[in-house]
Structures are given as structure tokens and as C-alpha cells.
Design an enzyme around this catalytic site. Structure first.
Site, PDB file in Angstrom:
ATOM      1  NE  ARG A   1      -1.139   1.216  -4.728  1.00  0.00           N
ATOM      2  CZ  ARG A   1      -0.129   0.676  -5.352  1.00  0.00           C
ATOM      3  NH1 ARG A   1       0.496  -0.360  -4.829  1.00  0.00           N
ATOM      4  NH2 ARG A   1       0.296   1.146  -6.497  1.00  0.00           N
TER       5      ARG A   1
ATOM      6  CG  HIS B   1       2.958  -5.232   6.736  1.00  0.00           C
ATOM      7  ND1 HIS B   1       2.734  -3.970   6.260  1.00  0.00           N
ATOM      8  CD2 HIS B   1       3.886  -5.791   5.909  1.00  0.00           C
ATOM      9  CE1 HIS B   1       3.504  -3.759   5.198  1.00  0.00           C
ATOM     10  NE2 HIS B   1       4.214  -4.847   4.967  1.00  0.00           N
TER      11      HIS B   1
ATOM     12  N   GLY C   1       4.894   2.075  -9.162  1.00  0.00           N
ATOM     13  CA  GLY C   1       4.597   3.223  -8.307  1.00  0.00           C
ATOM     14  C   GLY C   1       3.550   4.147  -8.906  1.00  0.00           C
TER      15      GLY C   1
ATOM     16  CB  CYS D   1      -0.921   0.028   1.224  1.00  0.00           C
ATOM     17  SG  CYS D   1      -2.415  -0.907   0.955  1.00  0.00           S
ATOM     18  N   GLY D   2       2.182   1.133  -0.082  1.00  0.00           N
ATOM     19  CA  GLY D   2       3.023   2.333  -0.066  1.00  0.00           C
ATOM     20  C   GLY D   2       3.942   2.401   1.141  1.00  0.00           C
ATOM     21  CB  THR D   3       5.176  -0.271   3.451  1.00  0.00           C
ATOM     22  OG1 THR D   3       3.979  -0.981   3.154  1.00  0.00           O
ATOM     23  CG2 THR D   3       5.513  -0.345   4.897  1.00  0.00           C
ATOM     24  CB  THR D   4       8.814   0.913  -0.095  1.00  0.00           C
ATOM     25  OG1 THR D   4       8.421  -0.464  -0.041  1.00  0.00           O
ATOM     26  CG2 THR D   4      10.290   1.015  -0.364  1.00  0.00           C
TER      27      THR D   4
ATOM     28  NE  ARG E   1       3.540  -3.785  -9.933  1.00  0.00           N
ATOM     29  CZ  ARG E   1       2.626  -3.347 -10.794  1.00  0.00           C
ATOM     30  NH1 ARG E   1       2.727  -3.621 -12.077  1.00  0.00           N
ATOM     31  NH2 ARG E   1       1.576  -2.656 -10.376  1.00  0.00           N
TER      32      ARG E   1
END
Ligand code: PAP
Length: 347
Positions: free
Chosen positions: A180, A158, A315, A87-90, A313
Site C-alpha cells: 500500500r 508478515h 478502508g 497494507c490490506g492483509t485482512t 477502520r
């Protein structure tokens, strides 16, 4: 040789008594997982088990979630970055790390080569508690000693809101949750597990199969809808402690959201910093384009050996439309509508 990730400092030598205590905790947790929890075949190749209503990959988590609940003592100053996978963790980890450490690690272009985000993947800078710090698969039978870390500590998880250790809510730690839209989450997860499967020499799974698993709630940390709803409700009940972010909005207006994040975690930008362009510098540093092209993220591995490039991947928002059929889209819309009915939540 690559430097050690910073979280390794938590693995300090322990006394015999402490080691024995750790062993007891893990033994108890392993018994609970092995004897009392529903288990089924996971799609990344290892079994998944259901704990407190959500599915965990045993290959990734070991008994980490249970050990974390038993052992973690939150501090009021702790910052937790929470999300369901993909969901955009990185992205959130990079932003929060860069914001909190901007005095010691300025994000300016001239100094970017030395920035920790250029040397480590953000998962090594902001360790996931149940994955890295309390995971017996990774550290033998040792539990990391988080007491030695200075405040404010920055962790990620998580785990669903309802499974967080009680001390998180009681201490007043702050949580930043990112989510997300359902469809992009599913597609991102499908690509990710196939990448992991390919690394483990397993055949890719078909989208239809991933779709069915996802709808039944058997994706990583699923059911997706309950996970998101838990944090959504918490953000309404305790807005000073839980900030709820949407990936699509963050990608569309990064400066606005970066300023919100900084304020929420107690690291607001000064007027001078805004004038000097620090907000933009952090956005550029943490952008998909910058991070995904760094050598560390193209070639390295993090945590328990997942290649760093698996976290990057496309984004983009809306990529799922290129994969899902109109029937699949409709079914996901139906489930979302039904599960979030009356909550006020839309993505
Ligand atoms: P995780 O939960 O396993 O850590 P997570 O970072 O939440 O994964 O999700 C990965 C997604 O974030 C990928 O989306 P995609 O599959 O749709 O492309 C990845 O590309 C995207 N992503 C990674 N880094 C960034 C970034 N810096 N900015 C925007 N999106 C990013």
C-alpha cells in the site's frame, strides 16, 4: 459459546519425544532473541526486537519467526499471503479464502449467513504462521502440526521475503504479496497501535512520534521500504511464484484483481461462474462494508486476543492526507524516492 477457529485443528496432541523436540526449538530461539538481538521499546507497549534487519513485536510474535524458519516445510501447492502490517492483509485473506473454498462454501447472498467469513474473522481462517502457528506465547510450548492439513494449504505471513524459510522458494510455493502507499500505511499503523494501546490502558502516542519511528524503520516489521522492495524484486525475478498487488489498485478494480488472484493461485473462475456472478458475490462478501458490519468483526477477538474491529477502520485510499503535514509528506516522498530509486516500483 463461540466455535473454535479452524486453525486449532493443527494443534494435535504430540508424543513425549515431539514435545521435547518443540521445547528444545523454543529454548534455542528464546536464547537467540534474549542474548543476541537488538531490542528496544515498542509502541504497542511491549519490546520489539530486530531480526535479520526487521523489527518484530515480542508481545505479538514471541519467537515465532525463528521457530517458523526452523520448522516449516513448504509444499509446492502452498499459498502464502504476505504483507507488511496494515497494507490490506485482512481484505486479501478474505478474498483468497472465499476463492479457494467457493465450492464447499458458496458466496451467494442466500448462503452468506453460513459462510465461514460470517462466523470467523479472516485472521482465524487464514492463520499467520509466525503469529499463530509457531508462537510459543499462544500455545504453551507446542508447535502446530501443519503436516496434517490437506493441500492446498493457505497461510499468511508478515515476514520479509529474505527471512522466509528456504523451503518456500525451493518448493515453488506461490506467494501473493499486498502493499500500500507509504503514507496510508503509516496512518493505518498509527491508528492500529493506538487502538491496541488503549485496550492495554496505555496513553495514545502522538503522530509525530509514530512518524519518527516509521521513518527510522521501527514500525511493525519495518523498515517498510525494504520489506516492500524485497517482494517487489522477487515478483520480477519469479513472477510465476510471486504476485505483487497494490491495495489502491485492488480497491479501485476489485473484479480485475480478484480474477488475477484466482488465476495465480490455481483456482480460475470458469466462464459459467463469471456469468453466474460468482466474482461479484465474492467481492460483496469480502467488501469492507460487509465484513466490518458483521457481528463477529464488531465484537469478537482473534489470535492472541486482538479485537477483530481493530482490523477495520476506514478502508479508504488517501486518508493520510487528512493527518500528515506537508513537511511529513515531503519527507516520506524523499525517503521513498531514494530507497526505491532504479527499482521501477511506485505506489
Ligand atoms: P493487518 O496487517 O494487521 O492484518 P491490514 O488488514 O493489512 O492489517 O490493514 C488494515 C487496513 O485494511 C485498514 O485500513 P485503514 O486503517 O486505512 O482503514 C482497514 O480498514 C483495511 N481493511 C480491512 N478490511 C478491508 C476490506 N475488506 N477491504 C478494504 N480494506 C480493508
Amino acid at each position: 459459546m463461540a466455535p473454535n477457529p479452524p486453525y486449532k485443528i493443527c494443534f494435535v496432541p504430540k508424543s513425549r519425544e515431539e514435545e521435547e523436540e518443540d521445547e528444545k526449538i523454543y529454548k534455542r530461539c528464546k536464547e537467540i532473541v534474549a542474548t543476541t538481538l537488538p531490542t528496544t521499546k515498542g509502541r504497542s507497549g511491549k519490546p520489539i526486537y530486530q531480526y535479520q534487519g526487521f523489527w518484530y513485536d515480542s508481545g505479538v510474535h514471541g519467537v515465532g519467526p525463528l521457530a517458523l524458519q526452523e520448522h516449516f516445510k513448504a509444499r509446492p501447492s502452498d499459498i502464502l499471503l504476505a504483507s507488511i502490517p496494515k497494507c490490506g492483509t485482512t481484505c486479501l485473506k478474505s478474498l483468497a479464502f472465499a476463492v479457494m473454498n467457493r465450492k464447499s462454501h458458496p458466496p451467494s447472498v442466500q448462503l452468506q449467513q453460513q459462510h465461514p467469513l460470517h462466523i470467523f474473522n479472516s485472521h482465524d481462517l487464514v492463520p499467520r504462521m509466525e503469529w499463530i502457528l509457531y508462537n510459543n506465547n499462544l500455545n504453551g510450548d507446542r508447535i502446530s502440526n501443519l503436516d496434517i492439513l490437506p493441500s492446498p494449504r493457505l497461510f499468511s505471513t508478515h515476514m520479509p521475503y529474505t527471512s522466509l524459510p528456504q523451503s518456500v522458494a525451493l518448493s515453488g510455493s506461490r506467494i501473493v504479496y499486498i502493499c500500500r502507499n507509504t503514507k496510508d500505511n503509516l496512518i493505518s499503523w498509527w491508528h492500529f497501535i493506538n487502538k491496541i494501546r488503549s485496550n492495554n490502558s496505555l496513553e495514545p502516542i502522538k503522530l509525530e512520534e509514530a512518524f519518527e519511528m516509521f521513518c527510522k524503520g521501527k514500525s511493525s516489521l519495518g523498515p517498510f521500504w525494504e520489506h516492500v522492495l524485497g517482494y517487489w524484486k522477487a515478483s520480477l525475478e519469479r513472477p510465476q511464484n510471486v504476485l505483487f498487488l497494490k491495495y489502491g489498485e485492488m480497491v479501485a478494480e476489485p473484479a480485475l484483481h480478484l480474477i488475477r488472484i484466482a488465476e495465480f493461485i490455481g483456482c480460475s473462475f470458469s466462464l459459467m461462474e463469471e456469468k453466474q456472478g460468482v466474482v461479484d458475490q465474492i467481492i460483496k462478501l469480502c467488501s469492507f462494508e460487509n465484513l466490518s458490519n458483521l457481528e463477529v468483526n464488531k465484537t469478537g477477538t482473534c489470535g492472541i486476543g486482538i479485537p477483530n474491529n481493530a482490523f477495520f477502520r476506514q478502508g479508504k485510499v488517501g486518508d493520510s492526507a487528512n493527518y500528515l503535514t506537508s513537511e511529513m509528506l515531503e519527507q516520506l516522498d524523499q525517503i521513498t524516492k531514494q530507497k526505491w530509486h532504479g527499482s521501477g516500483l511506485t505506489l
